[in-house]
Design an enzyme around this catalytic site. Sequence first.
Site, short mmCIF file in Angstrom:
data_model
loop_
_atom_site.label_atom_id
_atom_site.label_comp_id
_atom_site.label_asym_id
_atom_site.label_seq_id
_atom_site.Cartn_x
_atom_site.Cartn_y
_atom_site.Cartn_z
N GLU A 98 -4.11 -1.27 3.66
CA GLU A 98 -5.90 -1.60 2.15
C GLU A 98 -6.30 -2.80 3.20
O GLU A 98 -7.52 -2.33 3.76
CB GLU A 98 -5.23 -1.56 1.22
N LYS A 117 -0.93 -2.76 -0.44
CA LYS A 117 -1.45 -4.08 0.51
C LYS A 117 -1.47 -4.13 2.02
O LYS A 117 -2.44 -4.82 2.35
CB LYS A 117 -0.96 -5.75 -0.33
#
Length: 618
Positions: free
Chosen positions: A498, A495
């Site tokens: 990205e 998470k």
Amino acid sequence: MCGIIGYVGHRPCRELLLRGLERLEYRGYDSAGLALALDGRIESVRAVGNLSHLRAALATRSPGAGGVATAAEEAQCGIGHTRWATHGRVSEVNAHPHADSEQRVHIVLNGIVENHVALRARLADAGIALRSETDAEVVAHLIAAHHDGDLVAAVRAAYAELRGHYAFVAIAADQPELLVAARKECPLVVGVGRGEHFVASAIPAFLQHTHQVQLVEDGEIVAVRADGAEFQDASGAPVARAVDRVDWDDAEAEKGGFETFMLKEIHEQPAALAATLVDRLVEGRIELDGLGLDDAQLAGLRSIRIVACGTSFHAGLAARYAIEEWARMPVEIDVASEFRYRNPVIEPDSLVIGITQSGETADTLAAMRLARAAGAPVLALTNVIGSQATRDADGVLFTRAGTEIGVAATKTFVAQLAALYVFALKLAAVRGTLGVGRIAELAAELRRIPDLVEDAITANEARARSLARRLVGHEFFLYLGRNVGLPVALEGALKLKEISYIATDAYPAGEMKHGPIALLADGTPVIVCATDMPALDKLLSNVAEASARGAHVIAIATEGSSHVGEYVDEVLFVPRCDWMLQPILAVVPLQLLAYHAARERGLNVDQPRNLAKTVTVE
């Protein structure tokens, strides 16, 4: 990965197409374009960047100049596209729609034409010069070469020459009342309206106009007119197709007052979990329909194989612990893109579970087909009714997370975990590896999970924002976990990288001394999933080693585990529940940390660079 929409009907369609593309922009936002058919011509406009750039390009066209604005005001047939680049750099000339040299045929395409190099050479030998670097442009030229007044026949002829996995929609200047679409492994669906029809790569593109759909199957061509759609196979034989209704709420595709889709979807996790669990946990019993195997067949399995990509892989990894612990069933998990190419040994008494949020992930679908061809039963775990995964599998286990627009998966991840936990309990029940009382206890714990996730969001949002503000200047984060904490660490690291573009590494904490500890310097942020679990004491020993090297250690811990704070600099707590279910809760602070880190950096969390929501190409 790209987004496709087409419309033919009784209304001016420019704004319909643009709004449809807004619903598909999560699939790609490198560039976008429209082609509109009117009075024997097709007008096209394209722009680099997201849809705001396309709107700006349309606004610069003068209505009095006979350009796009004129056609846009009146055209009742058109196609639109939002691109995620595969072949060719991001540029206006590579943006879709693409056309033949004479502008007779325009197409939009999602996917990859694998034999485009050979087709380009053939076109060049015929004296045709392609303008773009894309594989898609060859399709427009092929269709035009076959087109003698029958666009359906031309598409069918071109389709026979293409190799790869793709979906496309074509329009022709001399048939402005017709769209012709074709599908090869990439998603495509028809929206059925009154005196109008849509065709798109995903249902949300037209959901505000109709809930009636017809699914385009692999290998089919469909001619779409205002009054209906005619389906045929690649040989031209007619195919009957029923009209289905989807009961999705179009409001799910709006932000609902939140600043981003991702934040909205983090807050929707309790509802997604409740929807996924409701009616599957009934008075201590596990009710799962549609698995493709009855209880005796489930009990007779010897092993389970999970294939998935990205976030779905992390959900499968977390589920492995539960399936092995509760059902005493050996589980292997593979990255689908590796599994499909390594000639794996697949036993017919091994259940293969393919996890894909969209139901269209190319590598996962290929892995599922490989397993099925080898004689193994295949179960699809997906969020999308009617997706390709549901058609390639023997059984389906649906999550019920609703539409997820943000590219970074949040609510679909926790919904996948919840569904897999229910499956693990079902397997334990039919195999007799857990007693009735213990199953009832775990089912009761699962029913509490939606409320506990709500508590975890409330308790950690402000703390995660503060933490992100203080740590966002660091260029590297290390994530550590053991046992059920490892997939949480992997997902948390994914998470952060990205959406914030901060470099991260995620490791089993016991492996830290085998290399990653060399990356630690004074103040390096180390995020540790330290919820209650059998290996917690071992994990804390690893944490002490990181602290001794000057790392700034932040732990995700279970409420009441006060001793964790003795080993770390900061603790974010999540509510207490059965230790096996802790990953659903522990991932929440990591989602919030990644979100606020990206926002502190001024980044677009819903559209991270180089990424798209649905990976329909290799």
